[in-house]
Write a protein that holds these residues in place. Sequence first.
Motif, PDB file in Angstrom:
ATOM      1  N   ASP A  30       0.882  -1.166   0.000  1.00 40.71           N
ATOM      2  CA  ASP A  30       0.000   0.000   0.000  1.00 40.71           C
ATOM      3  C   ASP A  30       0.920   1.216   0.000  1.00 40.71           C
ATOM      4  OD1 ASP A  30      -1.382   2.243   1.244  1.00 40.71           O
ATOM      5  OD2 ASP A  30      -2.859   0.855   2.090  1.00 40.71           O
ATOM      6  N   SER A  67      -0.727   6.402  -2.237  1.00 41.41           N
ATOM      7  CA  SER A  67      -1.949   6.680  -1.475  1.00 41.41           C
ATOM      8  C   SER A  67      -2.149   8.151  -1.096  1.00 41.41           C
ATOM      9  CB  SER A  67      -1.969   5.815  -0.198  1.00 41.41           C
ATOM     10  OG  SER A  67      -1.727   4.463  -0.500  1.00 41.41           O
ATOM     11  N   PRO A  68      -2.122   9.053  -2.078  1.00 37.39           N
ATOM     12  CA  PRO A  68      -2.299  10.476  -1.750  1.00 37.39           C
ATOM     13  C   PRO A  68      -3.767  10.803  -1.508  1.00 37.39           C
ATOM     14  CG  PRO A  68      -2.118  10.199  -4.110  1.00 37.39           C
ATOM     15  CD  PRO A  68      -1.960   8.827  -3.522  1.00 37.39           C
ATOM     16  N   ASN A  69      -4.012  11.993  -1.000  1.00 39.06           N
ATOM     17  CA  ASN A  69      -5.384  12.456  -0.820  1.00 39.06           C
ATOM     18  C   ASN A  69      -5.823  13.222  -2.056  1.00 39.06           C
ATOM     19  OD1 ASN A  69      -5.314  11.350   1.731  1.00 39.06           O
ATOM     20  ND2 ASN A  69      -4.597  13.259   2.654  1.00 39.06           N
ATOM     21  N   HIS A  74      -4.095   3.290  -2.038  1.00 43.68           N
ATOM     22  CA  HIS A  74      -5.217   3.521  -1.117  1.00 43.68           C
ATOM     23  C   HIS A  74      -5.488   5.032  -1.022  1.00 43.68           C
ATOM     24  CE1 HIS A  74      -7.788   2.129   2.191  1.00 43.68           C
ATOM     25  NE2 HIS A  74      -7.405   3.198   2.866  1.00 43.68           N
ATOM     26  N   GLY A 126      -6.826   8.687  -0.573  1.00 48.10           N
ATOM     27  CA  GLY A 126      -7.657   9.344   0.449  1.00 48.10           C
ATOM     28  C   GLY A 126      -8.743  10.154  -0.242  1.00 48.10           C
ATOM     29  N   TYR A 141     -10.717   7.375   8.935  1.00 52.64           N
ATOM     30  CA  TYR A 141      -9.496   6.740   8.413  1.00 52.64           C
ATOM     31  C   TYR A 141      -9.287   5.348   9.029  1.00 52.64           C
ATOM     32  CZ  TYR A 141      -4.512   6.924   6.973  1.00 52.64           C
ATOM     33  OH  TYR A 141      -3.282   6.697   6.406  1.00 52.64           O
ATOM     34  N   ASP A 159      -9.560   1.710   7.137  1.00 51.08           N
ATOM     35  CA  ASP A 159      -8.349   0.882   7.125  1.00 51.08           C
ATOM     36  C   ASP A 159      -8.607  -0.519   7.681  1.00 51.08           C
ATOM     37  OD1 ASP A 159      -6.056   1.592   5.817  1.00 51.08           O
ATOM     38  OD2 ASP A 159      -5.369   2.986   7.357  1.00 51.08           O
ATOM     39  N   TYR A 202       2.593  -1.152   4.535  1.00 47.04           N
ATOM     40  CA  TYR A 202       2.115   0.224   4.370  1.00 47.04           C
ATOM     41  C   TYR A 202       3.308   1.154   4.342  1.00 47.04           C
ATOM     42  CZ  TYR A 202      -2.298  -1.798   5.987  1.00 47.04           C
ATOM     43  OH  TYR A 202      -3.413  -2.566   6.129  1.00 47.04           O
ATOM     44  N   THR A 217       4.258   4.856   4.547  1.00 48.58           N
ATOM     45  CA  THR A 217       3.871   6.261   4.822  1.00 48.58           C
ATOM     46  C   THR A 217       4.925   6.901   5.715  1.00 48.58           C
ATOM     47  OG1 THR A 217       2.762   6.217   6.983  1.00 48.58           O
ATOM     48  CG2 THR A 217       1.487   5.401   5.101  1.00 48.58           C
ATOM     49  N   GLN A 246       2.603   8.726  11.039  1.00 48.60           N
ATOM     50  CA  GLN A 246       1.433   7.861  11.161  1.00 48.60           C
ATOM     51  C   GLN A 246       1.708   6.613  11.999  1.00 48.60           C
ATOM     52  OE1 GLN A 246      -1.195   7.335   7.876  1.00 48.60           O
ATOM     53  NE2 GLN A 246      -0.375   9.075   6.764  1.00 48.60           N
ATOM     54  N   PHE A 296      -0.842   3.252  12.736  1.00 49.16           N
ATOM     55  CA  PHE A 296      -0.598   1.875  12.292  1.00 49.16           C
ATOM     56  C   PHE A 296      -0.387   0.917  13.464  1.00 49.16           C
ATOM     57  CE2 PHE A 296       0.033   4.027   8.211  1.00 49.16           C
ATOM     58  CZ  PHE A 296      -0.865   3.272   7.466  1.00 49.16           C
TER      59      PHE A 296
HETATM   60  N1  ARG Z   1      -3.874   9.057   2.408  1.00 53.28           N
HETATM   61  C1  ARG Z   1      -2.938   8.935   3.481  1.00 53.28           C
HETATM   62  C2  ARG Z   1      -2.065  10.177   3.557  1.00 53.28           C
HETATM   63  O1  ARG Z   1      -1.984  10.917   2.604  1.00 53.28           O
HETATM   64  C3  ARG Z   1      -2.016   7.730   3.356  1.00 53.28           C
HETATM   65  C4  ARG Z   1      -2.736   6.408   3.276  1.00 53.28           C
HETATM   66  C5  ARG Z   1      -1.840   5.251   3.609  1.00 53.28           C
HETATM   67  N2  ARG Z   1      -2.503   3.975   3.492  1.00 53.28           N
HETATM   68  C6  ARG Z   1      -3.395   3.508   4.375  1.00 53.28           C
HETATM   69  N3  ARG Z   1      -3.954   2.342   4.131  1.00 53.28           N
HETATM   70  N4  ARG Z   1      -3.698   4.147   5.465  1.00 53.28           N
HETATM   71  O2  ARG Z   1      -1.470  10.422   4.573  1.00 53.28           O
END
Ligand code: ARG
Length: 583
Positions: free
Chosen positions: A126, A129-131, A166, A168, A318, A322, A340, A342, A346, A350
Amino acid sequence: MEIGFNMAEALERRFAAVAAEIEEFGEGFIPDVRPADPRFGDFQANGVLPFAKRTGRNPRNLAEILVGRIKGSSAGRFDVTVAGPGFINVTLRPAVLLEWLLAYGTERDLRTGASDLYRNRIVVVDYSSPNTAKQMHVAHVRSMVVGEAISRLFEFAGARVTRDNHIGDWGTQYGKLIYAYKNHLDQEALKSDALEELERLYKKGDALCKEDPAHLEQARAELVKLQRGDPGNLKLWEEIKRLSEDAFEEIYGKLGIRFDFHLGESFYRDKVDEVYAELLEHGIAEESEGALVVFHPDHPRFRKQPFIIRKSDGASNYASTDLATVLYRVREWKANKLVYVTDSRQQDHFQQLFLTVERWFAATARPVPELDHVCFGTILGDDGKAIKTRSGDPVKLKDLLNEAEERARAIVQEKNPGLPDDEKDDIARAIGIGAIRYADLAQNRTSDYVFSWDKVLSFEGNTAPYLLYAVARIHSIFTRMGDTAEIDERQATPFETEQEQNLARKLLDFAEVLKMTVGDLRPHVLCTYLYELAGDFSGFYNADKVLVDAAGTRARRILLCRRTLLVLEKGLHLLGIRTLKRM
Ligand code: ARG
């Protein structure tokens, strides 16, 4: 002793088998063979000391007994000596080095050798995974670069890998965004740079809400409409998502990244009820001030700090999506390892997620997958703070990648003005993008690092340009030597000079380096190795002429050139870096 892809492991098996025949050893002895400091030999077995301590024996004596037996059965394949209080040093004979290099002569051989590491593993990575509705900036590059390298390494190590983005795409930001979109959209701006305009709209919405609670009310109402499935808002949301994904795709294209799935948070919004129900049923989640939360009584912090999995207004978040995502990946894809990628901020999320999954899956008699958070630090500017533009905004990733190519183009122009223009462009792309990637991968991922153009684009030191140049140089050596294709490696005689032996040993280390890299999920281990390999190659090439008359010597030197090229190219490709034949 038989040859194995990983010679430390082959020796381990050999030592264990010999020890099993010796009365003084017996049960519970682990030889613990690992690569050694080259000054002392190729490998070192450290297991006698702890074993002697445990069984109250003299370690030096035990080591001598073991070495005596091993010597008797080594058949001239390696030398063993006892060192210090009871370490054992092992040096492979040059003929064995040669045998290994002949056995692992192609990409396929290496892949087959490495495929034991993660055979039968089904891994989901994973990453990125941007927003949505936001630009990617520099901070986003690490997840992409590290995630892609790790995916390739897993595949090479025999795993089946699913790359899942993934995204956001289902957050509270949509209330403000939709509200501003409906009232303040600039169509022209949206056409020329969609993400720029969406960002402006979000900021506008946010500012309005802060100004006046009446705006905030309306923004909230838009969010509720969206969450209830209002067709108009859903359509807007889809449009925003599409625009964002198109912009992301441009960057993925530049970096050569392709996902198998883009299942964002929104995909799981109708899959969270099952999660709530199960966690409640098994007493893992509880209601607290209207929200649904999970505490971990055995954890020093998380026994008090809640993992909120449903907000007090009933909306998912979130954490809920998840949790549903883990179940989906295990159920639908039969994944047994989830990774994952990131940033380090975070970590709490996690840790709480993983603890919850472990308890939840155990309670529901599901196999618990292996869960890894591959976290990373921040990219800093010269001032030691998170990298920013002169005006203080985050640096857009698009701009960073373009600048990398431009700067590399200028370097190519200076170094090699005679090349055709389109080739110069292509080289600049490989160097520019490679330099950004490598700078990121060559650092221990958990540390922050200072980004400097001069450093990442330098042709000296542990950089992409240096390694790309090393690869191109070997290609040019082959070009200059003329047709060497018919030189038969099997005529090679065992390595003689110090430089030949250094290089041969280094090549053999590739197996252990891969193991360490995928074991810790730390690509910088592979980077350091490739950098050292390139250095050992230079040492060899400067000292030993390749095209000599003696057929055996010539064949083994050609063999060293070929294998160095193979391992350098393979290693860089595993890191996601495109190599060049000339530059
Ligand atoms: N969208 C989140 C961010 O920009 C990261 C997601 C990571 N993946 C997950 N399954 N939580 O910080």
